[in-house]
Design an enzyme around this catalytic site. Structure first.
Site, PDB file in Angstrom:
ATOM      1  N   ARG A 171      -5.587  -1.834   2.184  1.00  0.00           N
ATOM      2  CA  ARG A 171      -6.425  -2.336   1.087  1.00  0.00           C
ATOM      3  C   ARG A 171      -6.085  -3.783   0.716  1.00  0.00           C
ATOM      4  O   ARG A 171      -7.002  -4.595   0.508  1.00  0.00           O
ATOM      5  CB  ARG A 171      -6.318  -1.410  -0.124  1.00  0.00           C
ATOM      6  CG  ARG A 171      -7.031  -0.085   0.057  1.00  0.00           C
ATOM      7  CD  ARG A 171      -6.902   0.790  -1.171  1.00  0.00           C
ATOM      8  NE  ARG A 171      -5.509   1.127  -1.448  1.00  0.00           N
ATOM      9  CZ  ARG A 171      -5.084   1.725  -2.569  1.00  0.00           C
ATOM     10  NH1 ARG A 171      -5.946   2.009  -3.530  1.00  0.00           N
ATOM     11  NH2 ARG A 171      -3.817   2.009  -2.735  1.00  0.00           N
ATOM     12  N   ASN A 209      -9.174   3.926  -1.547  1.00  0.00           N
ATOM     13  CA  ASN A 209      -8.769   5.062  -0.712  1.00  0.00           C
ATOM     14  C   ASN A 209      -9.474   6.324  -1.158  1.00  0.00           C
ATOM     15  O   ASN A 209      -9.744   6.513  -2.353  1.00  0.00           O
ATOM     16  CB  ASN A 209      -7.261   5.326  -0.860  1.00  0.00           C
ATOM     17  CG  ASN A 209      -6.406   4.355  -0.072  1.00  0.00           C
ATOM     18  OD1 ASN A 209      -6.877   3.718   0.855  1.00  0.00           O
ATOM     19  ND2 ASN A 209      -5.142   4.254  -0.453  1.00  0.00           N
TER      20      ASN A 209
END
EC number: 6.2.-.-
Length: 808
Positions: free
Chosen positions: A27, A45
């Site tokens: 990320r 996520n």
């Protein structure tokens, strides 16, 4: 999910990334690239991996996706990037990282990773906040599988949840430009786990005795003083001592009840390892990789060491008795780096357990079980959720010109598990399957979405502690991955604990149960990792191991199977010979020698006046003969492993007894390899013939008849031929015989152009290369293992593949 609104003629895309993309800094990388490409949106996520929403110009989004493929974090592995246009009702003015969401689990669990160079530099930098901190990590390294309790991989779902980040760590965690941006286990000396030293006898420690920087540094002094230290590491406890001190290594072996099996070593750096072993470029790369496995390295010959410093402090002989290779690894956590900082010698670093029991992972359990072995404990207070052993690997055929100059994994655990193995064409849409694995070197395997998720090495399921560890790990995987199998695959052996548990699970959940023949599973595992599609034509699998349960109720172990994923046909075998005393034959190898001589020569032993025959005549041969005649505790077994044991014992290696399965065979390989390296052209192998085994009136089954080999070997014993010559002649002769059997089979009714070499006997690198060379010279494609072990540690992959194929 949030959807973006297309504005100002810009396009909006929904992007789904699948693979190993959680807990690896994915990320933060998406965030950085999106900002570089001047995109707006969000990344997060969930149970399927990582989702991304991006708004911007088409060329900017295309550039972003391409850079994501190229610049993904070092521990990440992208399996798929799926892009869809969509309409949404929310407008973003920036790019942000969203909180994780809980959905159906489809993502992968990342493997634990060795300390990265940046973190390693920080722990030795006196001006760093992480100076001498043994739990330093970032998004590029540190614990993953060993600390996770559930997905998605967020701090609250790991054993780091109890350590609340301090303000400084929060700033690191929230700063997109920081290496620790969203690094879930990040911590520092202020807020993170702590390590401390204890005496095993419970007495207080007098710090000034060690002249130490801290408790971790004290380990170095203790090892130098000849103490044994139990160290709580990443995936379990290890027992550490000075590897150059024969007395302390012997003490460790005696206390641990591990008399002969080689012990693993760790050294501070490559330079120290190179004093003791030859290290190729490929082996160095493995040692320094994020997986940081134990690598089997060829010992340096003492006579070839010109630098006097290289022969100081030799490795204790009892570290790896009778071996040509040492198993070395480099420090893979900050704790190990700090403990070894002042050590110029290697240490033994072997699993913290009693022989045959699982590695300890809990502090109190270690205090109880290891107090009789260790003098000191180095504890810490970060819980180990998943037991993870060290992986063991080697490079086959370093000097070979062919494709078998490749990586082979012998134990798949830390650093590799549970990274999924992508199955070949045809497995994608098959419903979930669970394979239970074998009794020895157990792993289990989950099939979903065309991927096989192989557990870390569990070990031998021969005692209560091991079986409980197996059940606990299986439950954890099923829960973590929300895996709901539609079928369960088991080995045919009715007494395997994995088989019994599989039957119980199938009955309790009304699931289809698929019994898989042991050697068929070995062959299918080799096919699957070599990417043969589900409808591939059959290959000839040569499966050589200790034993497996045959479909005829006998024990197999030297098999030539024409196999695809759905079935097999047995086209050849090794000669079935009685295993006198059943399992006793594994640990008293002379029993195999006598059984083979009896099978070769009939009622009477050969008349030669040999020390071997004198030895055997001191055994209760009349009783043993009756056992064979009446079939009492002497099952027939076509075992490749027991043939090696019989030959080793015959020439005087591990004759009376051995402490672990295959000990004689490993020693036999070691002396044969040394001799063949220098006398290759002189060696003529012992002869075998091919005979036919009448099989209940069906087509006769060809088998390798070792009687000529035994005649020649006994003659060599009479002539006083050196052990290493006989060992070399046996290896070469067996390789010739295997190639002859393949030649006979392929020019029979079946046309063979592809052969899979599998089973634990093919961990023998000498036999693997000798057989492979002959088959390739015959124009046959040779398939070998590289992603899973050839031994029973890879069996569950084959079970999953067969059960999946049969479901169609």
């Amino acid at each position: 999910m949030v959807r973006l609104k297309s504005t100002n003629a810009e396009i909006v895309e929904e992007i789904r990334v699948r693979g190993t993309v959680q807990g690896v800094g994915f990320r933060p990388t998406v965030y950085r690239l999106a900002k570089d490409c001047r995109l707006r949106g969000e990344v997060g996520n969930d149970g399927e991996g990582v989702w991304i929403y991006v708004a911007g110009k088409q060329d900017a989004i295309d550039t972003f996706v391409e850079r994501l493929r190229v610049e993904c974090p070092p521990l990440a592995k992208i399996e798929a990037i799926i892009r869809h246009p969509y309409e949404g009702d929310r407008i973003f003015t920036d790019f942000t990282i969203a909180e994780s969401s809980s959905t159906s689990i489809r993502t992968e669990i990342a493997a634990d990773a060795a300390t990265c160079p940046a973190c390693r530099a920080e722990i030795f930098d006196p001006f760093s906040r992480w100076y001498r901190y043994p739990f330093t990590n970032c998004t590029h390294c540190g614990p993953r599988l060993s600390i996770i309790k559930r997905l998605p991989y967020d701090r609250g779902n790991t054993s780091m949840a109890e350590f609340k980040m301090c303000p400084d760590c929060i700033r690191n965690y929230e700063d997109p430009s920081d290496r620790r941006f969203h690094a879930q286990p990040t911590a520092c000396p202020v807020c993170g786990p702590k390590a401390w030293l204890e005496r095993s006898d419970g007495k207080p420690i007098t710090a000034h005795v060690f002249s130490m920087l801290d408790d971790v540094d004290a380990v170095c002094t203790l090892i130098q003083q000849g103490q044994i230290v139990a160290i709580k590491g990443l995936g379990g406890f290890h027992l550490a001592c000075d590897a150059t001190n024969e007395a302390v290594v012997q003490k460790l072996r005696y206390s641990k009840r591990r008399p002969d099996k080689p012990l693993a070593l760790m050294a501070r750096n490559i330079n120290i390892i190179e004093k003791y072993c030859l290290v190729s470029a490929a082996e160095r790369e493995l040692l320094e990789s994020p997986a940081a496995p134990i690598v089997l390295l060829q010992k340096r010959e003492r006579d070839n060491q010109s630098d006097e410093s290289k022969i100081q402090n030799p490795i204790a002989p009892s570290v790896a008795p009778g071996q040509n290779y040492l198993g070395f690894m480099l420090p893979y956590t900050p704790l190990h780096h700090l403990a070894l900082k002042r050590l110029e010698i290697p240490i033994v670093l072997t699993s913290g357990n009693l022989s045959d029991e699982p590695q300890c992972i809990d502090n109190e359990d270690a205090r109880k079980k290891l107090a009789g072995i260790a003098d000191y404990f180095l504890f810490h207070n970060r819980d180990i959720v998943n037991r993870v052993d060290d992986s063991v690997v080697c490079i086959i055929g370093i000097n070979s010109h062919d494709a078998r100059n490749r990586f082979q994994i012998l134990r798949r655990a830390r650093g590799y598990a549970p990274a999924p193995i992508n199955l070949p064409e045809g497995f994608k849409d098959i419903p979930p399957v669970l394979a239970m694995g074998s009794q020895l070197k157990n792993t289990f395997c989950l099939l979903r979405d065309g991927q096989a998720i192989l557990s870390q090495h569990i070990g031998d399921l021969e005692n209560v502690a091991a079986s409980e560890a197996y059940k606990k790990t299986l439950d954890l995987y099923l829960s973590l991955l929300e895996h709901q199998p539609t079928a369960i695959a088991i080995d045919l052996h009715p007494e395997y604990l994995s088989t019994k548990l599989g039957k119980e699970l199938a009955a309790a959940n009304s699931l289809k149960l698929s019994g898989i023949q042991h050697h068929h599973a070995h062959v299918a595992a080799c096919m699957a990792e070599n990417n043969l599609p589900i409808n591939a034509p059959p290959v000839l699998g040569i499966a050589l191991d200790g034993l497996g349960y045959g479909e005829d109720g006998t024990l197999w172990g030297g098999e030539f199977l024409l196999a695809d994923y759905r079935g097999y046909k047995r086209l050849g075998t090794f000669k079935p010979v009685a295993m006198l005393g059943g399992e006793q034959a594994i640990y008293q190898p002379w029993r195999n020698t006598y059984a083979h001589l009896k099978a070769a020569f009939g009622a009477e032993l050969p008349p030669e006046n040999l020390e071997l025959l004198t030895f055997l005549k001191q055994k209760p041969l009349i009783l043993l003969d009756q056992m064979i005649e009446k079939g009492i505790n002497s099952p027939l077994a076509s075992s490749g492993g027991r043939l090696f044991d019989a030959v080793a014992a015959a020439i005087g290696i591990c004759r009376e007894s051995c402490s672990y399965e295959g000990q004689g065979a490993i020693a036999l390989e070691a002396i044969a390899e040394s001799y063949i390296l220098t006398h290759s052209e002189e060696i003529e192998g012992y002869p075998f013939t091919i005979a036919n085994l009448e099989d209940g009136g069906q087509s006769p089954l060809p088998y390798l008849e070792p009687r000529p080999m035994w005649q020649a070997l006994l003659e060599d014993l009479k002539q006083g031929t050196p052990q290493e010559v006989m060992a070399a002649k046996f290896h070469r002769g067996l390789a010739n015989a295997i190639a002859s059997m393949v030649d006979r089979i392929r020019y029979g009714e079946e046309k063979i152009d592809r052969v899979a070499l599998t089973g634990g006997v093919f961990q023998n690198r000498l036999l693997l290369v000798e057989v492979g060379d002959r088959l390739q010279a015959m124009g046959i494609q040779v398939l070998t293992h590289g992603k899973v072990p050839p031994n029973d540690g890879g069996l569950s992959l084959g079970q999953v593949a067969i059960a999946a194929a049969r479901s169609l």
